[in-house]
Design an enzyme around this catalytic site. Structure first.
Site, PDB file in Angstrom:
ATOM      1  N   HIS A   1      24.718 -20.853  -7.601  1.00 36.09           N
ATOM      2  CA  HIS A   1      23.935 -21.301  -8.755  1.00 36.09           C
ATOM      3  C   HIS A   1      24.704 -20.903 -10.013  1.00 36.09           C
ATOM      4  O   HIS A   1      24.980 -19.724 -10.237  1.00 36.09           O
ATOM      5  CB  HIS A   1      22.542 -20.672  -8.778  1.00 36.09           C
ATOM      6  CG  HIS A   1      21.697 -21.171  -9.912  1.00 36.09           C
ATOM      7  ND1 HIS A   1      20.822 -22.233  -9.781  1.00 36.09           N
ATOM      8  CD2 HIS A   1      21.604 -20.758 -11.204  1.00 36.09           C
ATOM      9  CE1 HIS A   1      20.226 -22.451 -10.941  1.00 36.09           C
ATOM     10  NE2 HIS A   1      20.678 -21.577 -11.817  1.00 36.09           N
ATOM     11  N   CYS A   2      25.047 -21.897 -10.825  1.00 36.62           N
ATOM     12  CA  CYS A   2      25.841 -21.651 -12.035  1.00 36.62           C
ATOM     13  C   CYS A   2      24.915 -21.573 -13.249  1.00 36.62           C
ATOM     14  O   CYS A   2      24.306 -22.577 -13.631  1.00 36.62           O
ATOM     15  CB  CYS A   2      26.863 -22.770 -12.221  1.00 36.62           C
ATOM     16  SG  CYS A   2      27.926 -22.524 -13.671  1.00 36.62           S
ATOM     17  N   PRO A   3      24.793 -20.411 -13.881  1.00 39.47           N
ATOM     18  CA  PRO A   3      23.919 -20.322 -15.069  1.00 39.47           C
ATOM     19  C   PRO A   3      24.456 -21.114 -16.252  1.00 39.47           C
ATOM     20  O   PRO A   3      23.678 -21.533 -17.111  1.00 39.47           O
ATOM     21  CB  PRO A   3      23.881 -18.812 -15.363  1.00 39.47           C
ATOM     22  CG  PRO A   3      25.133 -18.273 -14.751  1.00 39.47           C
ATOM     23  CD  PRO A   3      25.405 -19.115 -13.552  1.00 39.47           C
TER      24      PRO A   3
END
Length: 389
Positions: free
Chosen positions: A187-189
């Site tokens: 999951h890429c913020p």
């Protein structure tokens, strides 16, 4: 009752005697028995505690996850709600570099470089901006994909303990998105989105072109950065009541402070204005930002490039490493079933089917979907080259 038991002495007399004693003890305890609802509540509480504390599959990983579950929940919650902040930060920083490039660097290129170098900088600079913007938008807005929630005949390898739904191969649950993701990488913020089957290529392309763009700004603006930094250091040691200091080098050509007469010594040095200070600081800001981001993004790009060459995702890297150790202890060799060879891995990942696709699908913006639906992976049975070069 005891009299009746004595009258029935015989082969089963011992059994009847024990039964009578049990009945008498039960009758005595029945006088102090708690209400039924209290006993049911107590039994349910004991069963609940036993179900939470006992598990035949409990190991150190399960205990670790249980102890740090509040920490994981807090991090997921913060990341979920601050996702748009990170996206806005990326847009603001990227836009600031573009403004400096067009307002500060472009006049210098047009005034000092040869026509051939001007053409090179205009073509490469605008191309890299288009590639960065396109792939970031697609990576952030494209859904990574998830398994269907309705009943279907697709094969699955396990059941997600969070979604309580069938989980296909290479699918993992994201605590931040709170759903299962097909071929989940992480999951890429900075995207406020998961990187999965349908946007993995966009994410890697964005990292690659952002790295190329940062190194381009760092290398092409090195001399200008040195001039701006030296002028800024000299300015800090000047007395504000004295006349300004002359600016030499590329920065002097850019700002336009030195005329032909001034360079010959006919007049005094010009005053260092607020505009000059802002130009200096903007050039220093651009060079420092692009250098640091270029190093960080370059390391991230290399890491993901190695994973793609091996046919793995970030999550599968840890799973395969752990599985390889387990099979090594058994005297066996673990082989990744999704590794089709380095070249084929890149072809499948980038969607390259023929030679022209290296240009139209890799070097130019392309929205073509990835191979497969993310539910099944049937490339491995083929032994020959999957896609001709």
């Amino acid at each position: 009752m005891l009299y009746r038991c004595r009258m029935r002495l015989g082969p089963g007399s011992a059994f009847h005697l024990l039964r009578c004693v049990q009945l008498r003890s039960c009758s005595r305890k029945g006088r102090n028995r708690l209400p039924l609802w209290v006993r049911e509540l107590w039994a349910y509480t004991r069963l609940l505690m036993q179900s939470l504390c006992f598990n035949s599959l409990t190991d150190s990983d399960v205990v670790f996850d249980s102890v740090f579950e509040p920490v994981f929940w807090t991090v997921d919650y913060i990341t979920r709600w601050f996702g748009m902040v990170f996206v806005c930060l990326v847009v603001i920083l990227t836009s600031s570099i573009m403004v400096i490039a067009y307002v500060v660097l472009l006049p210098l290129v047009l005034n000092t470089y040869t026509p051939l170098w001007i053409l090179w900088h205009l073509c490469y600079g605008n191309w890299i901006i288009v590639m960065i913007s396109f792939h970031y938008y697609k990576a952030a807005k494209t859904l990574p994909g998830g398994p269907p929630k309705e009943k279907n005949d697709s094969p699955f390898v396990s059941i997600c303990k969070k979604c309580i739904m069938p989980k296909p191969a290479r699918t993992h649950h994201c605590g931040i998105c709170n759903r299962c993701i097909l071929k989940m990488d992480h999951h890429c913020p900075w995207l406020n989105n998961c990187v999965g089957h349908f946007n993995h290529r966009y994410f890697f392309s964005y990292c690659l072109f952002m790295t190329l763009g940062c190194f381009y700004c760092t290398i092409s603006g090195r001399n200008l950065f040195l001039d701006a930094y030296n002028a800024h250091e000299r300015l800090k040691h000047l007395d504000m009541d004295k006349p300004g200091v002359a600016i030499t080098g590329n920065l002097g050509l850019l700002v336009g402070l030195l005329s032909a007469a001034q360079t010959n010594g006919d007049t005094s040095a010009p005053v260092y204005t607020l505009k000059d200070k802002m130009i200096n600081k903007s050039i220093i800001y651009m060079w420092v930002l692009t250098s640091t981001v270029g190093v960080a993004m370059g390391a991230l790009t290399i890491w993901h490039g190695l994973l793609i060459s091996k046919g793995e995702t970030s999550i599968e890297r840890h799973i395969n490493k752990k599985e390889a150790k387990r099979m090594t202890k058994q005297g066996k060799i673990y082989k990744n079933p999704f590794n089709y060879g380095k070249l084929n891995n890149w072809k499948v990942f980038l969607g390259v089917e023929k030679k022209s696709h290296w240009v139209t699908r890799v070097l130019l913006p392309s929205g073509h979907p990835p191979y497969g639906d993310g539910m099944t992976w049937d490339f491995f049975p083929f032994k020959q080259d999957l896609i001709p070069v």
